[in-house]
Write a protein that holds these residues in place. Structure first.
Motif, PDB file in Angstrom:
ATOM      1  N   ALA A 139       0.941  -1.236  -0.105  1.00 48.00           N
ATOM      2  CA  ALA A 139       0.199  -0.248   0.084  1.00 48.00           C
ATOM      3  C   ALA A 139       1.010   1.221  -0.097  1.00 48.00           C
ATOM      4  CB  ALA A 139      -0.815  -0.002   1.286  1.00 48.00           C
ATOM      5  N   TYR A 140       0.525   2.305  -0.908  1.00 49.84           N
ATOM      6  CA  TYR A 140       1.118   3.780  -0.855  1.00 49.84           C
ATOM      7  C   TYR A 140       0.270   4.510  -0.646  1.00 49.84           C
ATOM      8  CZ  TYR A 140       5.589   1.561  -2.394  1.00 49.84           C
ATOM      9  OH  TYR A 140       6.849   0.861  -2.718  1.00 49.84           O
ATOM     10  N   PRO A 141       0.385   5.851  -0.149  1.00 49.98           N
ATOM     11  CA  PRO A 141      -0.800   6.850   0.155  1.00 49.98           C
ATOM     12  C   PRO A 141      -1.266   7.251  -1.129  1.00 49.98           C
ATOM     13  CG  PRO A 141       1.478   7.265   1.416  1.00 49.98           C
ATOM     14  CD  PRO A 141       1.645   6.234   0.273  1.00 49.98           C
ATOM     15  N   THR A 142      -2.567   7.606  -0.895  1.00 51.74           N
ATOM     16  CA  THR A 142      -3.305   8.389  -1.958  1.00 51.74           C
ATOM     17  C   THR A 142      -2.709   9.708  -1.976  1.00 51.74           C
ATOM     18  OG1 THR A 142      -5.372   7.082  -1.531  1.00 51.74           O
ATOM     19  CG2 THR A 142      -5.659   9.233  -2.712  1.00 51.74           C
ATOM     20  N   GLN A 143      -2.599  10.150  -3.402  1.00 48.41           N
ATOM     21  CA  GLN A 143      -1.854  11.379  -3.551  1.00 48.41           C
ATOM     22  C   GLN A 143      -2.523  12.196  -4.782  1.00 48.41           C
ATOM     23  OE1 GLN A 143       2.072  11.257  -3.196  1.00 48.41           O
ATOM     24  NE2 GLN A 143       2.592  13.454  -3.896  1.00 48.41           N
ATOM     25  N   LYS A 144      -2.820  13.388  -5.033  1.00 45.90           N
ATOM     26  CA  LYS A 144      -3.208  14.025  -6.193  1.00 45.90           C
ATOM     27  C   LYS A 144      -1.951  14.723  -6.583  1.00 45.90           C
ATOM     28  CE  LYS A 144      -5.853  18.163  -7.383  1.00 45.90           C
ATOM     29  NZ  LYS A 144      -6.935  19.115  -6.811  1.00 45.90           N
ATOM     30  N   ALA A 145      -1.898  14.992  -8.150  1.00 46.23           N
ATOM     31  CA  ALA A 145      -1.064  16.099  -8.727  1.00 46.23           C
ATOM     32  C   ALA A 145      -1.770  16.923  -9.771  1.00 46.23           C
ATOM     33  CB  ALA A 145       0.046  14.956  -9.509  1.00 46.23           C
ATOM     34  N   ALA A 146      -1.778  17.965  -9.493  1.00 47.35           N
ATOM     35  CA  ALA A 146      -2.266  19.093 -10.302  1.00 47.35           C
ATOM     36  C   ALA A 146      -1.496  19.279 -11.514  1.00 47.35           C
ATOM     37  CB  ALA A 146      -2.600  20.304  -9.821  1.00 47.35           C
ATOM     38  N   ILE A 147      -1.962  19.018 -12.673  1.00 48.50           N
ATOM     39  CA  ILE A 147      -1.146  19.353 -13.920  1.00 48.50           C
ATOM     40  C   ILE A 147      -0.609  20.861 -14.007  1.00 48.50           C
ATOM     41  CG2 ILE A 147      -3.112  20.203 -15.465  1.00 48.50           C
ATOM     42  CD1 ILE A 147      -0.319  17.805 -16.476  1.00 48.50           C
ATOM     43  N   ALA A 148      -1.212  21.684 -13.362  1.00 47.98           N
ATOM     44  CA  ALA A 148      -0.818  23.289 -13.469  1.00 47.98           C
ATOM     45  C   ALA A 148       0.336  23.352 -12.587  1.00 47.98           C
ATOM     46  CB  ALA A 148      -1.972  23.784 -12.997  1.00 47.98           C
ATOM     47  N   GLU A 149       0.640  22.436 -11.681  1.00 47.20           N
ATOM     48  CA  GLU A 149       1.933  22.365 -10.728  1.00 47.20           C
ATOM     49  C   GLU A 149       2.763  21.560 -11.125  1.00 47.20           C
ATOM     50  OE1 GLU A 149       0.164  21.563  -6.716  1.00 47.20           O
ATOM     51  OE2 GLU A 149      -1.169  23.211  -7.106  1.00 47.20           O
ATOM     52  N   LEU A 150       2.747  20.783 -12.243  1.00 47.92           N
ATOM     53  CA  LEU A 150       3.823  19.903 -12.644  1.00 47.92           C
ATOM     54  C   LEU A 150       4.681  20.655 -13.567  1.00 47.92           C
ATOM     55  CD1 LEU A 150       1.782  16.692 -13.063  1.00 47.92           C
ATOM     56  CD2 LEU A 150       3.274  17.332 -11.181  1.00 47.92           C
ATOM     57  N   THR A 151       5.908  20.118 -13.501  1.00 48.16           N
ATOM     58  CA  THR A 151       7.086  20.728 -14.727  1.00 48.16           C
ATOM     59  C   THR A 151       7.447  19.468 -15.706  1.00 48.16           C
ATOM     60  OG1 THR A 151       7.910  22.330 -12.849  1.00 48.16           O
ATOM     61  CG2 THR A 151       9.292  21.939 -15.001  1.00 48.16           C
ATOM     62  N   PRO A 152       6.980  19.858 -16.839  1.00 48.37           N
ATOM     63  CA  PRO A 152       7.365  18.900 -17.710  1.00 48.37           C
ATOM     64  C   PRO A 152       8.728  18.541 -18.232  1.00 48.37           C
ATOM     65  CG  PRO A 152       6.446  20.576 -18.854  1.00 48.37           C
ATOM     66  CD  PRO A 152       6.523  21.098 -17.356  1.00 48.37           C
ATOM     67  N   ASN A 153       9.110  17.456 -18.894  1.00 49.70           N
ATOM     68  CA  ASN A 153      10.476  17.276 -19.663  1.00 49.70           C
ATOM     69  C   ASN A 153      10.177  17.915 -21.005  1.00 49.70           C
ATOM     70  OD1 ASN A 153      11.840  16.240 -17.478  1.00 49.70           O
ATOM     71  ND2 ASN A 153      10.875  14.505 -17.811  1.00 49.70           N
ATOM     72  N   HIS A 154      10.728  18.971 -21.462  1.00 50.75           N
ATOM     73  CA  HIS A 154      10.586  19.446 -22.914  1.00 50.75           C
ATOM     74  C   HIS A 154      11.613  18.600 -23.767  1.00 50.75           C
ATOM     75  CE1 HIS A 154       9.124  22.335 -25.983  1.00 50.75           C
ATOM     76  NE2 HIS A 154      10.448  22.456 -26.323  1.00 50.75           N
ATOM     77  N   LEU A 155      11.098  17.800 -24.590  1.00 51.41           N
ATOM     78  CA  LEU A 155      11.747  16.917 -25.450  1.00 51.41           C
ATOM     79  C   LEU A 155      11.698  17.283 -27.081  1.00 51.41           C
ATOM     80  CD1 LEU A 155      10.986  13.590 -23.632  1.00 51.41           C
ATOM     81  CD2 LEU A 155      12.732  15.071 -23.333  1.00 51.41           C
ATOM     82  N   GLY A 156      12.178  16.853 -27.978  1.00 54.06           N
ATOM     83  CA  GLY A 156      12.311  16.642 -29.399  1.00 54.06           C
ATOM     84  C   GLY A 156      12.765  17.696 -30.005  1.00 54.06           C
ATOM     85  N   GLU A 157      12.564  17.867 -31.428  1.00 51.73           N
ATOM     86  CA  GLU A 157      13.078  18.905 -32.188  1.00 51.73           C
ATOM     87  C   GLU A 157      12.085  19.089 -33.251  1.00 51.73           C
ATOM     88  OE1 GLU A 157      16.494  16.133 -34.694  1.00 51.73           O
ATOM     89  OE2 GLU A 157      16.964  17.843 -32.942  1.00 51.73           O
ATOM     90  N   ALA A 158      12.062  20.239 -33.804  1.00 49.58           N
ATOM     91  CA  ALA A 158      10.884  20.541 -35.014  1.00 49.58           C
ATOM     92  C   ALA A 158      11.577  19.965 -36.261  1.00 49.58           C
ATOM     93  CB  ALA A 158      10.996  22.122 -35.213  1.00 49.58           C
ATOM     94  N   ALA A 159      12.593  19.787 -36.398  1.00 53.66           N
ATOM     95  CA  ALA A 159      13.104  19.129 -37.673  1.00 53.66           C
ATOM     96  C   ALA A 159      12.355  17.515 -37.594  1.00 53.66           C
ATOM     97  CB  ALA A 159      14.714  18.944 -37.799  1.00 53.66           C
ATOM     98  N   ALA A 160      12.154  16.817 -36.518  1.00 49.57           N
ATOM     99  CA  ALA A 160      11.815  15.492 -36.522  1.00 49.57           C
ATOM    100  C   ALA A 160      10.364  15.694 -36.340  1.00 49.57           C
ATOM    101  CB  ALA A 160      12.478  14.748 -35.424  1.00 49.57           C
ATOM    102  N   SER A 161       9.715  16.813 -36.231  1.00 46.05           N
ATOM    103  CA  SER A 161       8.130  16.925 -35.926  1.00 46.05           C
ATOM    104  C   SER A 161       7.719  16.012 -34.532  1.00 46.05           C
ATOM    105  CB  SER A 161       7.517  16.346 -37.117  1.00 46.05           C
ATOM    106  OG  SER A 161       7.868  16.995 -38.321  1.00 46.05           O
ATOM    107  N   ASN A 162       8.614  16.288 -33.715  1.00 43.65           N
ATOM    108  CA  ASN A 162       8.251  15.637 -32.481  1.00 43.65           C
ATOM    109  C   ASN A 162       8.446  16.386 -31.365  1.00 43.65           C
ATOM    110  OD1 ASN A 162      11.024  15.527 -32.088  1.00 43.65           O
ATOM    111  ND2 ASN A 162      11.163  13.454 -31.927  1.00 43.65           N
ATOM    112  N   VAL A 163       8.346  17.675 -31.302  1.00 46.85           N
ATOM    113  CA  VAL A 163       8.426  18.732 -30.057  1.00 46.85           C
ATOM    114  C   VAL A 163       7.328  18.281 -29.208  1.00 46.85           C
ATOM    115  CG1 VAL A 163       8.673  20.985 -29.291  1.00 46.85           C
ATOM    116  CG2 VAL A 163       9.505  20.492 -31.593  1.00 46.85           C
ATOM    117  N   ARG A 164       7.599  18.110 -27.963  1.00 49.44           N
ATOM    118  CA  ARG A 164       6.549  17.724 -26.861  1.00 49.44           C
ATOM    119  C   ARG A 164       7.001  17.704 -25.481  1.00 49.44           C
ATOM    120  NH1 ARG A 164      10.080  13.806 -28.646  1.00 49.44           N
ATOM    121  NH2 ARG A 164      10.597  12.102 -27.204  1.00 49.44           N
TER     122      ARG A 164
END
Length: 275
Positions: free
Chosen positions: A133-158
């Motif tokens: 068992a692990y604790p119940t936990q919420k994560a608000a998308i507005a409070e998360l920091t994403p990993n910025h990946l990809g490049e425009a030349a490969a059409s996969n900026v995400r």
């Protein structure tokens, strides 16, 4: 709860389009006033959608799991992909805005879903078996920091959000997050990879009505594809690649479960080996 048996890759080589979709494609997750569940024998995950109206909907084990309650031997990750809603866990309420996450651990008996705005909530869920068992936990998308990946030349900026994983919300074996492609970018997870110790499931989102994503699957030397629309999911066995390209940009929620708990356990497939 719809049952989906595991399939050997040798069988998939001979599948028609209809057979491929019947085994791996989930076309309907969100029906107003209903809770829809799919049981996959790929690492025994349960995939589901809940779309409550004015009445709350309860997560129930039903007859299929053969347990007293749903989370008796399971954990679950939930993402709200609709309007504001509330998930109540043994009396404790968690308000989820659009694309907020909630993890609920092993042993909680009463889980209820409700819409709290005129725009109905749509709760997407993935559940895996659990031994701790692990604790119940919420994560608000507005409070998360994403990993910025990809490049425009490969059409996969995400932007990749890892939410339920070893360095985020702790779980027993479930990993879950969301990837959002930026405008004019269409490719995800290419070069492709497999992870023979974990299955994966994708829920595709933010696809316009007249757009589609081509989801590539299969053994690297025997690839196939599924054409998917908005809010449709694909089950990806451990032996299969899982990659996609859309007619426009989109988002997808990814979830994994299986033998290990290492996000970076990926066996990449060189481009010249894809067939």
């Amino acid at each position: 709860m719809e049952n989906r048996y595991a399939v050997h890759p040798e069988q998939v080589k001979r599948f028609t389009t209809e057979e491929l979709r019947r085994h791996f494609h989930i076309p309907t997750l969100f029906v107003s006033g209903e809770l829809k569940l799919y049981y996959s024998h790929e690492d025994r995950v349960v995939i589901g959608g809940v779309m409550p109206t004015v009445e709350a909907l309860t997560l129930d084990a039903g007859d299929f799991l053969r347990t007293e309650y749903f989370l008796e031997r399971r954990e679950i990750g939930i993402v709200n992909v609709g309007g504001q809603g509330t998930v109540t866990v043994d009396g404790e309420a968690f308000v989820l805005e659009h694309k907020d996450f909630l993890y609920i651990g092993l042993g909680h008996k009463d889980v209820q879903f409700a819409s709290s705005s005129s725009e109905q909530a749509k709760f997407y869920l993935v559940s895996a078996t659990a031994h701790r068992a692990y604790p119940t936990q919420k994560a608000a998308i507005a409070e998360l920091t994403p990993n910025h990946l990809g490049e425009a030349a490969a059409s996969n900026v995400r932007n990749l959000y890892q939410v339920i994983h070893a360095d985020g919300i702790q779980s027993c074996q479930l990993m879950m997050g969301i990837t959002q492609l930026e405008t004019n970018n269409t490719w995800n997870t290419m070069p492709a990879h497999i992870h023979d110790r974990r299955m994966e499931v994708y829920l595709y989102l933010d696809i316009e009505e007249d757009a589609r994503v081509f989801h590539f699957m299969g053994e690297p030397s025997e690839t196939r594809h599924l054409v998917v629309a908005n809010e449709e999911a694909v089950i990806s066995p451990a032996w299969s690649i899982h990659s996609g390209s859309g007619t426009a940009n989109y988002s997808f929620i990814w979830a994994m479960a299986g033998e290990n708990y290492t996000f970076k356990d990926m066996d990449f497939v060189p481009m010249d080996q894809l067939r």
